[in-house]
Design a protein around this motif. Structure first.
Motif, PDB file in Angstrom:
ATOM      1  N   GLN A 100      79.259  62.687 -18.494  1.00  0.00           N
ATOM      2  CA  GLN A 100      80.652  63.105 -18.524  1.00  0.00           C
ATOM      3  C   GLN A 100      80.816  64.499 -17.926  1.00  0.00           C
ATOM      4  N   LEU A 101      79.836  65.367 -18.168  1.00  0.00           N
ATOM      5  CA  LEU A 101      79.879  66.703 -17.588  1.00  0.00           C
ATOM      6  C   LEU A 101      79.891  66.627 -16.067  1.00  0.00           C
ATOM      7  N   MET A 102      79.044  65.760 -15.504  1.00  0.00           N
ATOM      8  CA  MET A 102      79.016  65.596 -14.055  1.00  0.00           C
ATOM      9  C   MET A 102      80.335  65.033 -13.539  1.00  0.00           C
ATOM     10  N   ALA A 103      80.891  64.085 -14.271  1.00  0.00           N
ATOM     11  CA  ALA A 103      82.174  63.499 -13.866  1.00  0.00           C
ATOM     12  C   ALA A 103      83.276  64.547 -13.877  1.00  0.00           C
ATOM     13  N   ASP A 104      83.248  65.434 -14.860  1.00  0.00           N
ATOM     14  CA  ASP A 104      84.264  66.492 -14.941  1.00  0.00           C
ATOM     15  C   ASP A 104      84.080  67.508 -13.812  1.00  0.00           C
ATOM     16  N   LEU A 105      82.817  67.869 -13.537  1.00  0.00           N
ATOM     17  CA  LEU A 105      82.551  68.842 -12.475  1.00  0.00           C
ATOM     18  C   LEU A 105      82.973  68.305 -11.108  1.00  0.00           C
ATOM     19  N   LYS A 106      82.791  67.016 -10.904  1.00  0.00           N
ATOM     20  CA  LYS A 106      83.142  66.405  -9.619  1.00  0.00           C
ATOM     21  C   LYS A 106      84.574  65.863  -9.596  1.00  0.00           C
ATOM     22  N   ARG A 107      85.272  66.078 -10.707  1.00  0.00           N
ATOM     23  CA  ARG A 107      86.684  65.668 -10.808  1.00  0.00           C
ATOM     24  C   ARG A 107      86.871  64.193 -10.452  1.00  0.00           C
ATOM     25  N   VAL A 108      86.014  63.385 -11.060  1.00  0.00           N
ATOM     26  CA  VAL A 108      86.065  61.942 -10.808  1.00  0.00           C
ATOM     27  C   VAL A 108      87.199  61.322 -11.600  1.00  0.00           C
ATOM     28  N   ARG A 109      88.036  60.570 -10.914  1.00  0.00           N
ATOM     29  CA  ARG A 109      89.100  59.850 -11.603  1.00  0.00           C
ATOM     30  C   ARG A 109      88.480  58.743 -12.457  1.00  0.00           C
ATOM     31  N   SER A 110      89.084  58.446 -13.572  1.00  0.00           N
ATOM     32  CA  SER A 110      88.536  57.446 -14.494  1.00  0.00           C
ATOM     33  C   SER A 110      87.088  57.778 -14.832  1.00  0.00           C
TER      34      SER A 110
END
Length: 312
Positions: A100-110
């Protein structure tokens, strides 16, 4: 060039008087596994660091995903993922939290959906909410690669991804690599395990002392090294004696009742060998063809075996 995921030309890097990369050139096809082999200190990690924009080259051009690493750094970084020699997971976080941290850093939608999909893909669902410090080495490597996939990079650099893993975990990683390539991802792999390169690679380059000393498919590289031979085992010394006289250049082992016969390994040369045995009315109890493997290639090109390199 347009079909290349990576194009490297004249790449040089030195630290003072120590030349690490001495003008290397290669191209990596899209949707393939490209492996770089070489002993410790050959320059493999330096090459990866330059392509991943973590290090500046002294000379040469490097184009990754259609972007020059020197002038379009942000575009290159948006197109790639990097998994280093050691799993870069935060052991204070759970597997799910790391993703989730990586998803937030990369601003991944969904982002949550992406995390769930990756946990399922890498068989980490049961351990998703446990601290990653409790994970085995194989689980950490899988989590590390899953984190690399957040954002769906076009190109993934795997720098010795299976170092320290047990054979089962290594094969699991191999399966994941094959799945990624089947989906169209390009994999740039550095490894000291030659069986790994042999199983996975579409193309291989061998780097030694900062220079490329060979490149080609695994089969092409193996054909460069002499040593293909046919091994024959006989039922008695009489047959062995007769065969040794009839087959020029052969090497005999009286204790094992075997004969090693140099051969090209193709159907024509094998047929000629069998015809010679028939002409002399000799029957071989066993017949097998042996070809050089990548360890033979590595030894011929670098003067070291892969076992010696791993032990360093």
């Amino acid at each position: 060039m347009s079909s290349s995921a990576i194009a490297v030309s004249g790449l040089r890097k030195a630290y003072g008087d120590k030349v690490v990369l001495d003008g290397i050139d290669f191209e990596v096809a899209q949707g393939s596994v490209f492996s770089m082999l070489g002993p410790n200190g050959a320059g493999k990690t330096t090459t990866v660091n330059v392509m991943a924009t973590l290090l500046k080259a002294d000379a040469g051009t490097v184009v990754v995903a259609g972007h020059d690493v020197a002038t379009a750094t942000k575009k290159v970084r948006a197109s790639i993922g990097v998994t280093g020699q050691f799993a870069a997971v935060d052991e204070l976080l759970t597997g799910r939290e790391n993703l989730q941290l990586m998803a937030d850093l990369k601003r991944v939608r969904s982002g949550r959906d992406t995390v769930t999909q990756l946990l399922e893909r890498f068989d980490l669902v049961e351990s998703a909410d446990k601290a990653s410090s409790t994970y085995s080495g194989g689980m950490r490597r899988k989590l590390d690669l899953a984190m690399t996939l957040v954002g769906r990079p076009q190109i993934i650099f795997l720098d010795e991804p299976t170092t320290g893993l047990d054979p089962r975990s290594r094969r699991t990683m191999w399966g994941i690599v094959r799945e990624l390539v089947a989906d169209g991802t390009t994999i740039f792999l550095t490894t000291q395990y030659l069986d790994e390169a042999d199983h996975l690679s579409d193309r291989i380059v061998v780097l030694d002392d900062g220079r490329l000393v060979a490149q080609g498919t695994p089969e092409e590289l193996k054909r460069q090294v002499p040593g293909t031979h046919v091994r024959l085992r006989f039922g008695g010394l009489d047959d062995l004696d007769t065969a040794a006289r009839a087959l020029a250049g052969s090497t005999r082992d009286d204790q094992e009742l075997t004969l090693r016969v140099p051969s090209e390994g193709d159907s024509r040369s094998l047929r000629a060998l069998l015809d010679t045995l028939d002409e002399h009315m000799i029957n071989a109890l066993e017949f097998s063809v042996h070809t050089p493997d990548l360890d033979d290639v590595f030894l011929a090109l670098t003067g070291r075996t892969s076992a010696e390199v791993v032990a360093q």
